[in-house]
Each structure stands twice: as structure tokens, then as C-alpha cells.
Motif scaffolding. Structure first.
Motif: not given
Length: 159
Positions: A14-16, A117-120, A126-128
Motif C-alpha cells: 500500500s505504500c507504493v 523492494v528494500s526501499k518500500y 516495517i522493522d527489517i
């Protein structure tokens, strides 16, 4: 573990923003990874001719394994694909679905897919930490949640 919950994946998708050329491309990349589990090396090698509109499928041989894949062309992916092809993909002769402008319309790299993908993950908050956060982590999500739990491909309701 690198697994993410369904709510985290929905938040990621949803953030894209699909209001820009780059956003339309990025949304499609994220959907291919998050909803179909396609490897980044295969996403960057997808061809327009791999899309079979009449059968509602995406068909290709996996780059890593050589195994034939026939995946459903989910409705939300179909709409994102049409939007990308109509309004965002650079006009060129290449059959590749994703092409770079700076590299003379050649294939974009798997590392570029990872960066997208990492950017989003970061933008979604999101805790990565201690978790992988590229396309392969999304592939694990598909294997765990969509295939194992639902036993089929189902588009996420993310909007």
C-alpha cells in the motif's frame, strides 16, 4: 527468520504510489514478488510475450532452475500491468517487460529489483532488523502464507 506477516505485506504494497512512472513500475515489481513469489532474477527477465492475456497466465522458464512456471495473472496484477504498459514503460523495441533507460533499454538487474523492494520496506516503516528485506523475503511469504495456508494464489486486499 525473514518471514513477514500478511499485515506487513499489505502495508508494504500500500505504500507504493502508482501515481508516477517509477511507482507504476515498482508496484508491479513488488506485486510479482509479494503475490506470486517470482524470483528477482526472473522478474527482471520477464518478457511481454510471457504474459498470456487470453489464458490469464504468466508463463516462463525459471532462470535459476530451468523449470517451467505457469502462474495466474491475478486481477490486481493485471490492472497494474496494463497501467504500467500503457503509461509507464519506456517506448522501445525490447520484449523485456522491465527495461532501463540509462542502460539503453536493456534488462534491469536483480540488484535493482532488490533495491526497489528494500526501499518500500523502509518507507512502510516495517522493522527489517534481523530479517531479510528483498524480493526473496517476499517469495518466502508467498510460500508460507499464500500457498501453504490458502493452497492457492489470492490477491491481497491492500487498498
Amino acid at each position: 527468520l525473514s518471514f513477514y506477516s500478511e499485515s506487513e505485506i499489505k502495508k508494504l504494497i500500500s505504500c507504493v504510489s502508482n501515481h508516477t512512472t517509477k511507482g507504476k513500475r515498482d508496484l508491479l515489481i513488488v506485486l510479482f514478488a509479494a503475490e506470486l513469489g517470482i524470483r528477482s532474477g526472473d522478474i527482471c527477465r520477464l518478457k511481454i510475450s510471457d504474459i498470456h492475456w487470453e489464458r490469464n497466465t504468466i508463463e516462463f522458464f525459471q532462470f535459476k532452475t530451468g523449470v517451467f512456471n505457469q502462474l495466474p495473472l491475478l486481477e490486481n496484477i493485471k490492472f497494474a500491468l496494463i497501467d504500467y504498459l500503457k503509461d509507464a514503460r519506456p517506448a522501445c523495441e525490447s520484449d523485456l517487460l522491465f527495461v532501463g533507460i540509462k542502460n539503453n533499454y536493456q534488462m534491469i538487474s536483480a540488484s535493482q529489483m532488490h533495491s526497489v523492494v528494500s526501499k518500500y520496506f523502509t518507507l512502510a516503516g516495517i522493522d527489517i532488523s534481523k530479517r531479510k528485506h528483498g524480493p526473496h523475503a517476499l517469495r518466502h511469504y508467498v510460500e508460507l502464507y499464500i500457498c501453504a495456508i490458502h493452497m492457492q494464489f489470492m490477491p491481497l486486499n491492500y487498498r
